[in-house]
Design an enzyme around this catalytic site. Sequence first.
Site, PDB file in Angstrom:
ATOM      1  N   ASP A 189       1.084  16.654 -37.334  1.00 56.43           N
ATOM      2  CA  ASP A 189       2.132  15.929 -36.602  1.00 56.43           C
ATOM      3  C   ASP A 189       3.143  15.373 -37.614  1.00 56.43           C
ATOM      4  OD1 ASP A 189       2.711  14.468 -33.775  1.00 56.43           O
ATOM      5  OD2 ASP A 189       3.170  13.100 -35.438  1.00 56.43           O
ATOM      6  N   ASN A 216      15.346  12.387 -36.060  1.00 58.83           N
ATOM      7  CA  ASN A 216      16.345  12.871 -35.108  1.00 58.83           C
ATOM      8  C   ASN A 216      17.431  11.828 -34.860  1.00 58.83           C
ATOM      9  OD1 ASN A 216      15.969  15.547 -34.329  1.00 58.83           O
ATOM     10  ND2 ASN A 216      14.371  15.052 -32.853  1.00 58.83           N
ATOM     11  N   ASP A 256      16.020  20.107 -36.238  1.00 54.44           N
ATOM     12  CA  ASP A 256      15.561  21.494 -36.133  1.00 54.44           C
ATOM     13  C   ASP A 256      15.288  22.090 -37.513  1.00 54.44           C
ATOM     14  OD1 ASP A 256      15.704  21.404 -33.399  1.00 54.44           O
ATOM     15  OD2 ASP A 256      17.534  22.602 -33.227  1.00 54.44           O
ATOM     16  N   ASP A 294       6.994  18.046 -32.242  1.00 52.31           N
ATOM     17  CA  ASP A 294       6.726  17.771 -33.655  1.00 52.31           C
ATOM     18  C   ASP A 294       5.265  18.001 -34.013  1.00 52.31           C
ATOM     19  OD1 ASP A 294       5.690  15.714 -32.188  1.00 52.31           O
ATOM     20  OD2 ASP A 294       6.611  14.090 -33.340  1.00 52.31           O
TER      21      ASP A 294
END
Length: 315
Positions: free
Chosen positions: A178, A186, A195, A221
């Site tokens: 993770d 983000n 991305d 993620d």
Amino acid sequence: MDRTQQNNNDIHDIPDSLKSLTVDELPGVIPDLIFILDGDGVIIEYGAGNESDLYLAPEQFLHKPMFSVLPEEPATLILDAFQRVKSTHKLHTAHYKLSIDGQCKWFEARVAQSSEHRFILLVRDMTPEKSKEEEILYQANHDHLTGLYNRGYAFESMEHELKKAALEGIPLALFYIDIDDFKDINDQYGHVTGDKVILTIAQSIQNSVRKSDIVCRIGGDEFVVIACGDFTHDILEKTAQKILHTISAEAEQLKLDRAISVSLGVTHSYEGNISCNDLIKRADLAMYEAKSKGKRGYVIFEEPIFNHPQSQPSS
């Protein structure tokens, strides 16, 4: 209605005006390759709607057994269909691939008996249809951003490998990965950079494990690695460390003003039968244990210490 019934119906539905066409005339009406075989499978006539679909030049196959002028695998499949037609007097099909001028092509061969010692073999290029099927299957099983296998494929693979492990006694290891603080990444840099982070981590994971291991993106993620083998605790540790180190090194190439890291939970199926959901739950618990210890590390879940897995700091 199955494919064979449909093909039989296709033959019966041919208009009378076409039934009188000769082998030389048929290629002008249908795209198939047409071969007339005798009772021994020798090619006595042919017609080609598309000459580029021919595996060999006519002089290399005319008056020779069909099964001697093709590679072993397609020859075996067509011979089997031919023999079944001879014994049942019903149409049979074979599907095979051939490399023609460096291109892999898929074909469907339909074999039917027209008289006691005369057989018709119709061969159609199915490459466009096959390519479309493969594209649909690829999209169904892969993540569109990273090209890794997706969540659905991950669970199917785990179910399959766990059953195999139970039968063959080959343990399954699961690495649950993770991205740390991905929402913050983000929010700070935007989704385009987000991305890029995902793509970098996906590639880093692939670079860290064996080609036989199955790498999947199962969430925005979240990633898993499904690995089969008799892993020792030491090997699990070294694999986890390699994943962490590779991600850290390759993420530096993004030149962000914050470190990119992951938390990793590891588990395995050494004790025998275990469900897919339980395996995921264990890896998930271990991963959150790693986050609670400060992130950018790994935890290996071990029984019977269910609520207190053993852990090692990443070095």
